[in-house]
Design a protein around this motif. Structure first.
Motif, short mmCIF file in Angstrom:
data_model
loop_
_atom_site.label_atom_id
_atom_site.label_comp_id
_atom_site.label_asym_id
_atom_site.label_seq_id
_atom_site.Cartn_x
_atom_site.Cartn_y
_atom_site.Cartn_z
N SER A 1 13.99 -2.08 32.30
CA SER A 1 15.06 -3.15 32.24
C SER A 1 16.19 -2.32 31.37
O SER A 1 16.00 -1.72 30.46
CB SER A 1 14.42 -4.30 31.90
OG SER A 1 14.46 -4.34 30.36
N TYR B 1 17.53 -3.60 28.79
CA TYR B 1 17.45 -3.77 27.44
C TYR B 1 16.33 -2.64 27.09
O TYR B 1 16.53 -2.03 25.93
CB TYR B 1 16.65 -5.11 27.23
CG TYR B 1 16.27 -5.33 25.93
CD1 TYR B 1 17.18 -5.50 24.75
CD2 TYR B 1 14.85 -5.18 25.68
CE1 TYR B 1 16.91 -5.73 23.62
CE2 TYR B 1 14.42 -5.43 24.18
CZ TYR B 1 15.49 -5.48 23.28
OH TYR B 1 14.97 -5.58 21.73
N GLN B 2 15.10 -2.60 27.88
CA GLN B 2 14.19 -1.57 27.48
C GLN B 2 14.70 -0.12 27.69
O GLN B 2 14.33 0.69 26.73
CB GLN B 2 12.98 -1.49 28.49
CG GLN B 2 12.06 -2.55 28.34
CD GLN B 2 11.10 -2.68 29.45
OE1 GLN B 2 11.39 -2.28 30.45
NE2 GLN B 2 9.88 -3.13 29.11
N ARG C 1 16.82 0.06 24.31
CA ARG C 1 16.07 0.04 23.22
C ARG C 1 15.18 1.15 22.64
O ARG C 1 14.88 1.63 21.91
CB ARG C 1 15.44 -1.23 23.22
CG ARG C 1 14.32 -1.59 22.04
CD ARG C 1 14.93 -1.99 20.64
NE ARG C 1 13.83 -2.31 19.86
CZ ARG C 1 13.07 -1.30 19.42
NH1 ARG C 1 13.23 -0.17 19.62
NH2 ARG C 1 12.31 -1.62 18.41
#
Lengths: 215, 248
Positions: free
Chosen positions: B129, B131-132, B135
């Protein structure tokens, strides 16, 4: 409360004073940059001296000046040399402080000159002086210009420090008007806008120059 | 013994409290600046042009107006507009945070865009995703590259803290100047003050070098202990962007 909104009359009153202070700001920036540009080159050359007796102290002093606050250096210099004109102290201290930055720019420029150029100079038995003047510096200094311009802009934004040692530049005028008429809002807002109006187009210009020189 | 140092030792508690104020404003200012740098820096890489525009405007505004003017505006002008006086230390932390946050956002933006495209594509191919992806893949790599520039900004911030003296917060500079006024020994007093800042700057540089080592270790690049003692690198000093758009 009376001063609770922006007073356009006060703004009109303070503007000429600020613009007058701006001239001093500009003068300090231009002369300070000049000192930084010349002294930075001297430091950069001294750091390539053959003897460690030269390079080690130069490096130490540079590291010290670079790592300590400009404001303390200014106020200290003004207190120790109290008989010298504050504007002169301001220009010299700004110049020395920024010379420690510009010397790194020159150094990078000098390091970028290929080894072969130095060796060729030796092969042609050119004197060290001539090697620097005719071969190394013309190649090294060319690409340094945009970086110097950027440091001039940073210096411009640090000239308000000079107000502290009573140089009558823009922030000095703003503080004076602010305390005399209790109109800090107008004075500091306009001072900030003048900085923005002066520094932003110059930054854009520097970026253009950088692009043209192919950075 | 020199009268200044006698006064210095007699007033050690005040000196230490001044040192505390300087350290506190540096650390808190750096925290605010760090958060702001990541928010603005990530916004600068957003797809939506409005988000990018907001970030650009905020960054240019706080870089274009002098820190000194910003600090004075917060301390002297804002209370006249709002009728509410903020404490000197609070003004300092906010002004340092906003100004250095704006500079830091350029470092974040540059660090993220320096991560090779293939890394982004690989993250997409692995169905991570957004976000992943940020991050787990992009930020860990970008962070290691950003740290030298952050070190420089942190030292700049430390060097800006004596401004607190001008808005009458009792920082290190204020305290040492009081001792100078009492003893009249300008040269010794200011040299002592400079040495204080020099040592503080060196300590901060060492801590940041440790952080850089840890960030690199996470990427599997182990560096020796020798490099930890080095002072700030020249290359990083230049990579602090002053120009709008920054080093690209």
């Amino acid at each position: 409360m009376n001063g609770s909104k922006f007073d356009w009359g006060a703004a009109r009153d303070v503007l000429p004073l600020l613009l007058h202070g701006f001239l001093t700001t500009l003068l300090a920036t231009v002369l300070g940059t000049l000192v930084a540009a010349v002294l930075g080159l001297v430091i950069a050359i001294a750091r390539r001296a053959p003897s460690r007796l030269v390079t080690a102290p130069v490096r130490a002093v540079m590291e010290f000046v670079r790592s300590t606050p400009l404001l303390v250096q200014l106020v200290g210099a003004a207190a120790v040399f109290s008989s010298v004109d504050p504007l002169v102290i301001g220009i010299v201290v700004l110049g020395i402080h920024y010379a420690t930055y510009t010397s790194e720019v020159y150094r990078a420029g000098i390091d970028a000159v290929p080894r072969g150029q130095w060796e060729a100079c030796r092969a042609l038995s050119m004197s060290p002086r001539r090697t620097w003047q005719a071969v190394v510096l013309p190649q090294a200094v060319r690409n340094v210009l945009p970086a110097l311009g950027n440091y001039a802009i940073s210096m411009f934004k640090e000239t308000p420090f000079l107000a502290v040692i009573t140089v009558e530049e823009i922030v000095f005028e703003a503080r004076k008007y602010g305390s005399d008429h209790f109109a800090y809002t107008e004075a500091f807002t306009l001072a900030g806008l003048i900085f923005l109006v002066a520094s932003y187009p110059t930054s854009l210009l520097m970026r253009k120059l950088e692009k043209r020189l192919g950075h | 013994m020199n009268t200044f140092f006698t006064a210095f030792l007699d007033n050690l508690p005040q000196v230490l409290s001044g040192l505390g104020v300087t350290a506190e404003s540096t650390v808190l200012g750096a925290l605010v600046a760090g958060v702001l740098a990541f928010v603005l820096g990530l916004m600068a890489g957003h797809r939506n042009i409005v988000v990018r525009g907001v970030s650009r405007t905020v960054v240019e505004f706080f870089r274009g107006t002098s820190l000194y003017v910003q600090l004075f505006w917060l301390y002297f002008a804002l209370p006249l507009l709002t009728g509410y006086q903020l404490s000197a230390l609070f003004c300092g932390v906010v002004a340092f945070g906003l100004n250095f946050g704006a500079y830091g956002s350029e470092v974040v933006r540059g660090g993220i865009s320096a991560v090779p495209r293939a890394q982004w594509e690989a993250a997409v191919a692995l169905n991570l995703s957004p976000y992943q992806r940020m991050r787990r893949v992009i930020l860990p790599q970008a962070l290691a590259q950003m740290i030298p520039s952050f070190t420089n900004l942190l030292i700049q911030l430390l060097k800006a803290t004596p401004l607190l003296w001008l808005i009458s917060a009792a920082d290190l500079m204020t305290v040492i100047q009081q001792l100078r006024d009492r003893t009249g020994e300008s040269l010794v007093a200011y040299l002592t003050l400079l040495v204080f800042y020099f040592v503080l700057a060196y300590v901060l540089t060492l801590l940041m070098n440790l952080l850089e080592r840890a960030a690199k270790a996470r990427l599997g690049e182990h560096t020796g202990t020798r490099g930890l003692l080095r002072s700030r690198s020249a290359a990083a000093a230049e990579s602090v962007p002053v120009v709008p758009g920054g080093a690209s």
